[in-house]
Enzyme design. Structure first.
Site, mmCIF file in Angstrom:
data_model
loop_
_atom_site.group_PDB
_atom_site.id
_atom_site.type_symbol
_atom_site.label_atom_id
_atom_site.label_comp_id
_atom_site.label_asym_id
_atom_site.label_seq_id
_atom_site.Cartn_x
_atom_site.Cartn_y
_atom_site.Cartn_z
ATOM 1 C CB SER A 21 -0.901 0.025 1.246
ATOM 2 O OG SER A 21 -1.630 1.232 1.336
ATOM 3 C CE1 TYR B 214 -4.284 -2.301 5.251
ATOM 4 C CE2 TYR B 214 -3.794 -0.045 4.611
ATOM 5 C CZ TYR B 214 -4.016 -1.354 4.271
ATOM 6 O OH TYR B 214 -3.965 -1.728 2.947
#
Length: 233
Positions: free
Chosen positions: A138, A150
């Site tokens: 990501s 996250y």
């Protein structure tokens, strides 16, 4: 068909994983996809018309015995393994200072341990084919945002990609980290709504995954960051 390349994709029943599976099947690959939901996997296979080259396997990407089983089942069915795609991932969409810790262990295990387990379970088969490991990371693994646990798991995945590359490159195995920005997938379901602004589609991100997988023998593309136009961070 028996000589066509084989890919194993975790979290392949929907979103980015499913889009990559479709594109690889269209390109002549045989594909195994894993997921925790049997109904979702069955629906995905039925949607594609139950193609001969698709294998669906129920399993948790963060459980080593299950990911070992997925690799073994893929090898038994198709006879080889050329690519693994560590795509399974989840987010709690909260912050380290104000979030609910109850959901954090599952997220950390899925996002960090899961890819490591897939590498460990598949590396012997990938040595034989001089294959490729693809890790779906990501942009959050490069750009810090306040309290984003996250994002911290994706920073770990960014490190895992390079650490793995340094070990496996001598065996002829390539490693590619695909780091997307915002993508319109079921990832956002627990968030409650899609984020503002333009989003990539799952198919657009899958284009990058398939491009990396189909690089010529001996070419190792290591990091690909893919953002939608208009995403500044």
């Amino acid at each position: 068909m028996t000589d066509s390349p084989v890919a194993l994709i975790t979290g392949g029943g929907s979103g980015i994983g499913a889009a990559a599976a479709r594109q690889l099947l269209d390109a002549g690959h045989r594909v195994a996809v894993t997921g925790r939901g049997e109904a979702r996997l069955r629906g995905f296979a039925e949607e594609l018309g139950d193609p001969e080259g698709l294998l669906t396997i129920v399993g948790d990407a963060a459980e080593y015995a299950q990911i070992q089983g997925a690799v073994e089942t893929t090898l038994k069915r198709f006879g080889r393994l050329d690519t693994v795609v560590a795509n399974a991932g989840i987010a709690t969409h909260d912050s380290v200072a104000e979030g609910d810790p109850a959901g954090w262990p599952e997220m950390i295990l899925t996002n960090v341990l899961g890819p490591a387990l897939l590498i460990r379970a598949s590396i012997d088969a990938l040595k034989e084919t001089r294959g490729r490991i693809v890790l779906v990371g990501s942009v959050a693994g490069f750009v810090p945002t306040p309290g984003n646990l996250y994002g911290a798991t994706k920073w770990a995945l960014t490190g895992l990609a390079e650490n793995t590359r340094r070990e496996v490159t001598e065996w002829g195995v390539g490693v590619t980290l695909i780091a997307p920005g915002r993508v319109e997938t079921p990832f956002w379901d627990s968030y409650g709504s899609l984020p503002p602004g333009h989003l990539l589609t799952a198919d657009q991100l899958a284009d990058s995954i398939v491009w990396a997988i189909r690089q010529p023998q001996g070419v190792d593309v290591n990091t690909v960051v893919v953002r939608p136009i208009g995403q500044p961070n």
